[in-house]
Design an enzyme around this catalytic site. Structure first.
Site, mmCIF file in Angstrom:
data_model
loop_
_atom_site.group_PDB
_atom_site.id
_atom_site.type_symbol
_atom_site.label_atom_id
_atom_site.label_comp_id
_atom_site.label_asym_id
_atom_site.label_seq_id
_atom_site.Cartn_x
_atom_site.Cartn_y
_atom_site.Cartn_z
ATOM 1 N N LYS A 58 0.850 -1.193 0.000
ATOM 2 C CA LYS A 58 0.000 0.000 0.000
ATOM 3 C C LYS A 58 0.878 1.231 0.000
ATOM 4 O O LYS A 58 1.824 1.335 0.787
ATOM 5 C CB LYS A 58 -0.886 0.002 1.261
ATOM 6 C CG LYS A 58 -1.889 1.136 1.300
ATOM 7 C CD LYS A 58 -3.151 0.804 0.555
ATOM 8 C CE LYS A 58 -4.041 2.010 0.292
ATOM 9 N NZ LYS A 58 -3.633 2.801 -0.905
ATOM 10 N N LYS B 248 4.657 2.700 8.559
ATOM 11 C CA LYS B 248 3.473 3.523 8.828
ATOM 12 C C LYS B 248 2.203 2.675 9.001
ATOM 13 O O LYS B 248 1.441 2.882 9.939
ATOM 14 C CB LYS B 248 3.287 4.480 7.642
ATOM 15 C CG LYS B 248 2.358 5.638 7.875
ATOM 16 C CD LYS B 248 2.179 6.464 6.585
ATOM 17 C CE LYS B 248 3.473 7.029 6.040
ATOM 18 N NZ LYS B 248 3.238 7.895 4.859
ATOM 19 N N LYS C 57 5.372 1.740 -2.778
ATOM 20 C CA LYS C 57 5.338 3.123 -3.265
ATOM 21 C C LYS C 57 5.641 3.137 -4.746
ATOM 22 O O LYS C 57 6.308 2.233 -5.252
ATOM 23 C CB LYS C 57 6.391 3.955 -2.533
ATOM 24 C CG LYS C 57 6.148 5.434 -2.602
ATOM 25 C CD LYS C 57 5.084 5.843 -1.603
ATOM 26 C CE LYS C 57 4.888 7.334 -1.516
ATOM 27 N NZ LYS C 57 4.227 7.705 -0.254
ATOM 28 N N THR D 202 -4.954 13.258 5.514
ATOM 29 C CA THR D 202 -3.569 13.309 5.994
ATOM 30 C C THR D 202 -3.388 14.511 6.926
ATOM 31 O O THR D 202 -2.821 14.381 8.023
ATOM 32 C CB THR D 202 -2.582 13.364 4.816
ATOM 33 O OG1 THR D 202 -2.921 12.325 3.895
ATOM 34 C CG2 THR D 202 -1.152 13.172 5.275
ATOM 35 N N ASN E 98 -2.024 19.108 -1.214
ATOM 36 C CA ASN E 98 -3.203 18.630 -0.495
ATOM 37 C C ASN E 98 -2.951 18.577 1.009
ATOM 38 O O ASN E 98 -3.789 19.009 1.809
ATOM 39 C CB ASN E 98 -3.595 17.248 -1.028
ATOM 40 C CG ASN E 98 -4.644 16.584 -0.166
ATOM 41 O OD1 ASN E 98 -5.653 17.193 0.163
ATOM 42 N ND2 ASN E 98 -4.394 15.359 0.242
ATOM 43 N N SER F 105 -7.422 5.744 3.327
ATOM 44 C CA SER F 105 -7.329 4.900 2.126
ATOM 45 C C SER F 105 -7.799 3.476 2.444
ATOM 46 O O SER F 105 -8.491 2.842 1.647
ATOM 47 C CB SER F 105 -5.876 4.826 1.638
ATOM 48 O OG SER F 105 -5.581 5.878 0.760
HETATM 49 N N1 GLU Z 1 0.861 8.887 -0.189
HETATM 50 C C1 GLU Z 1 0.326 8.810 1.130
HETATM 51 C C2 GLU Z 1 1.402 8.457 2.125
HETATM 52 O O1 GLU Z 1 2.550 8.714 1.917
HETATM 53 C C3 GLU Z 1 -0.921 7.937 1.200
HETATM 54 C C4 GLU Z 1 -0.724 6.508 0.822
HETATM 55 C C5 GLU Z 1 -2.035 5.740 0.697
HETATM 56 O O2 GLU Z 1 -3.094 6.300 0.911
HETATM 57 O O3 GLU Z 1 -1.932 4.564 0.348
HETATM 58 O O4 GLU Z 1 1.133 7.983 3.201
#
Ligand code: GLU
Length: 409
Positions: free
Chosen positions: A67, A91, A103, A187, A217, A345
């Site tokens: 994810k 995380k 990622k 976030t 954002n 998410s």
């Molecule tokens: N890009 C965001 C992060 O760095 C969200 C990742 C997601 O929602 O999967 O946490």
């Protein structure tokens, strides 16, 4: 040049050493399960074809599908994406949600592309990678410069290729096309919930002064939410520079001004400052919400904020972490502070799979319920062992990852 993956590994190994963590787990997490580099051909508006480089790093799936977001940035590179993928594994474990870490990135400056070119690039990313994606395999989301609209192109392309109608292969979609209520603000809001849970413990006033670096954002929503909750946002910035006002800024007005004039310059009642000046302001809370490596050995000594709330990924280098810790500046690390995005998410993915639609209120209540206990645990562990909150968060995650039978199997 600072290599973010080296920094991520130093964070991992540093925490593991403090916590006496099993070396084989740390070795395993020092490498990704799979790293994919793709070439994405895009037909440009002038009829020529340009080739873009894209990456997907699938770091760890022991707690759930890979994810993490996909970023479109001219400086994206494999080491950055590796670091970001590792941070996602930590995380999701800190937040204790049923996801792993991954990622993606594409080397592109999207401001130089037309909307049609961005759509074709987004669809091209999926055509290059769809065999490695899926609601149970790898679930991408937005990150720097990628939007709900881009997720809508991606999910549409994925459906065309696979027939999957769940929409659960991507999160951060527009609400009309299966996105979750509240994902846009998640976030920034999650960061605020974490801050609010720890504010008193950190001896910060009920109305704190706040400087926010970044107006994407995350930074935009964070500034608005801090302001709405009675804090004074004295500085904001975008990639070109910032503004400062002693009496505080109205983040919504700043956002509107930037949209109209394409710059923060000349915002009434504020003076211009550079991004470096913003990082060194004498404020209660500094919120880096842009890119990596903003607080480094070069400037950490001059940071005057009492608390750093990391809404960007990787804004503080390990050297800066040590300096800030010695100075008594508290740093709420990215793997906790910005977890709200991936938490909502995950709610989106759960709603898609169950055919449900939760209200914004329900989403926010659940988000708070997920993050506040983790924030308290990280604070408590850091204090108990006089370690940074980053090390405490990594150790919390490593404890959870160690309990996964699938890891290393
Ligand atoms: N890009 C965001 C992060 O760095 C969200 C990742 C997601 O929602 O999967 O946490």
């Amino acid at each position: 040049m600072i290599n973010p993956f080296e920094n991520a590994l130093r964070q991992l190994w540093g925490a593991a050493k403090i916590g006496n963590v099993d070396g084989s787990l740390v070795e395993r997490l020092s490498r990704a399960d799979k790293e994919i580099t793709v070439t994405i051909p895009v037909v440009m508006d002038d009829g020529s074809t340009r080739l873009f480089e894209g990456y997907r790093v699938q770091h760890c799936a022991s707690r759930g599908p890979y994810k993490g977001g996909i970023r479109f940035h001219p400086d994206a590179d494999i080491n950055e994406v590796r670091a970001l993928a590792l941070w996602m594994t930590i995380k999701t474990a800190v937040a204790d949600i049923p996801m792993g870490g991954g990622k993606g990135g594409v080397v592109v400056d999207p401001s130089t592309l037309s909307s049609g070119e961005i759509e074709r690039l987004s669809r091209g990313f999926v055509r290059a990678l769809w065999r490695d994606l899926g609601p149970d395999v790898d679930v991408p989301a937005p990150d720097v410069n990628t939007t709900p609209e881009i997720m809508a192109y991606m999910v549409d392309e994925y459906e065309k290729l696979t027939g999957d109608r769940s929409g659960a292969c991507f999160t951060g979609k527009p609400v009309e096309t299966g996105g979750s209520a509240g994902r846009g603000a998640a976030t920034g809001l999650g960061g605020f919930y974490v801050f609010a849970a720890l504010r008193e413990k950190a001896n910060l006033p009920e109305s704190a002064t706040v400087a926010v670096q970044g107006m994407g954002n995350v930074g935009g929503n964070a500034a608005r939410i801090f302001h709405e909750n009675g804090h004074k946002v004295v500085a904001m910035s975008d990639s070109r520079g910032g503004i400062y006002a002693d009496d505080g800024l109205d983040p919504v007005a700043v956002e509107k001004y930037k949209e109209e004039s394409r710059s923060l310059r000349g915002f009434p009642g504020a003076r211009e400052i550079s991004n470096n000046e913003l990082l060194e302001l004498s404020v209660d809370v500094l919120v880096p919400a842009a890119l990596e490596n903003q607080l480094t050995a070069d400037n950490a000594d001059r940071v005057k904020a009492k608390l750093v709330l990391e809404l960007a990924n990787g804004p503080t280098t390990p050297e800066a972490d040590d300096i800030l810790h010695t100075k008594g500046v508290k740093v709420i690390p990215d793997v906790l502070a910005n977890a709200g995005g991936v938490v909502v998410s995950t709610f989106e993915w759960q709603q898609n799979r169950a055919g449900e639609k939760w209200s914004e209120e329900e989403v926010f209540d659940k988000l708070r319920a997920v993050l506040v206990p983790q924030a308290e645990a990280v604070w408590h562990d850091a204090l108990a062992k006089n370690m940074t909150m980053r090390s405490a968060a990594f150790l919390l995650a490593l404890g959870r990852l160690a309990n996964e039978p699938k890891i290393g199997a």
